[in-house]
Design an enzyme around this catalytic site. Structure first.
Site, short mmCIF file in Angstrom:
data_model
loop_
_atom_site.label_atom_id
_atom_site.label_comp_id
_atom_site.label_asym_id
_atom_site.label_seq_id
_atom_site.Cartn_x
_atom_site.Cartn_y
_atom_site.Cartn_z
N HIS A 169 8.82 1.96 -15.27
CA HIS A 169 8.71 0.41 -14.96
C HIS A 169 7.17 0.27 -15.48
CE1 HIS A 169 11.87 -0.79 -12.00
NE2 HIS A 169 12.36 -1.08 -13.40
N CYS A 263 5.73 -3.20 -6.51
CA CYS A 263 7.09 -3.22 -6.28
C CYS A 263 7.77 -3.89 -5.18
CB CYS A 263 7.62 -1.74 -6.12
SG CYS A 263 7.44 -0.74 -7.53
#
Length: 270
Positions: A169, A263
């Protein structure tokens, strides 16, 4: 003389790790045979919430759902700019049910939610800079989703290709420091994407692989304070030298699932 940094209050959406576990493997960090200390995860997560509130930020929560252990990683659920919510379509089937619960929260709060047709994982791969979106691709979010987002938001979207599976990511390889600068790990990006970053951010704070593997780039900045993994000591020193104030918060239990501070943090930009 160091430049003066200005903190701006933020509004965050989070999800308590009540059901956090590593039950499957969808990135190189995840090993289902690795035990997770849920009590420790709760303590670490609560410490992050305390740090946010202590520094003047607003925190709101989505109710966790049994059987969805990765809901704690709220950043992946949506991308919000100017009160417009671009939802998620997760790459992994195990995570797809999370979207309806986050969508439900936004809708109950009065937001319209756009449902993307292409795979996209919210702030995991979409980073707002204040002027345009930096958009990761290569492992999760697709280029087709970048096009959808640009049409939806009306803001330029700049694609960056990720090449190292440990940084699957964009938010594991780069974070925004303020309206003018970012920090990133160069070797996470393709050669062309690295050129783009060099042109956009000639004064960026660069991280080593050790910093990045410690989840030092999975950080949250309010423009002055940088909430950062304490294991990323060298990066914290570099940030301090640039006038930022590192706020170490240990989320090491979440590293077992490939996640960290960012996150766990969805930003709502009204």
């Amino acid at each position: 003389m160091l430049e003066s940094r200005v903190a701006r209050p933020r509004r965050f959406l989070v999800c308590e790790p009540r059901h956090f576990a590593v039950q499957y493997a969808i990135n190189p960090w995840m090993h289902p045979d690795t035990p997770v200390d849920v009590d420790l995860a709760q303590e670490q997560w609560q410490a992050l919430m305390h740090a946010y509130r202590t520094h003047g930020h607003t925190v709101e929560s989505v109710e966790p759902v049994p059987g969805l252990p990765d809901m704690v990683f709220a950043a992946n659920a949506a991308f919000v700019v100017g009160g417009r919510v671009f939802g998620s379509l997760f790459h992994a089937p195990e995570r797809r049910p999370e979207s309806e619960h986050f969508d439900g929260w936004f809708k109950s709060a009065g937001y319209d939610v756009y449902r993307p047709l292409s795979v996209t994982e919210g702030e995991g791969d979409l980073v707002w800079t204040g002027r345009y979106v930096l958009a990761g691709t290569g492992f999760r979010t697709t280029r087709e989703a970048h096009h959808e987002l640009q049409e939806f938001l009306g803001h330029p979207v700049i694609a960056l290709t990720l090449v190292d599976p440990y940084f699957y990511h964009l938010d594991t390889a780069l974070f925004v420091l303020d309206d003018d600068n970012v920090a990133y790990y160069p070797e996470a990006f393709s050669a062309g994407s690295l050129e783009v970053l060099g042109r956009l951010y000639p004064d960026a704070v660069l991280a080593t692989r050790e910093d990045a593997m410690a989840f030092g780039l999975n950080s949250v900045s309010d423009g002055h304070h940088v909430f950062i993994a304490p294991q990323a000591e060298a990066l914290a020193e570099r940030l301090a030298a640039h006038g930022y104030d590192p706020v170490p918060v240990d989320l090491s239990e979440f590293h077992k699932a490939g996640g960290g501070i960012k996150c766990c943090t969805q930003e709502i930009r009204s």
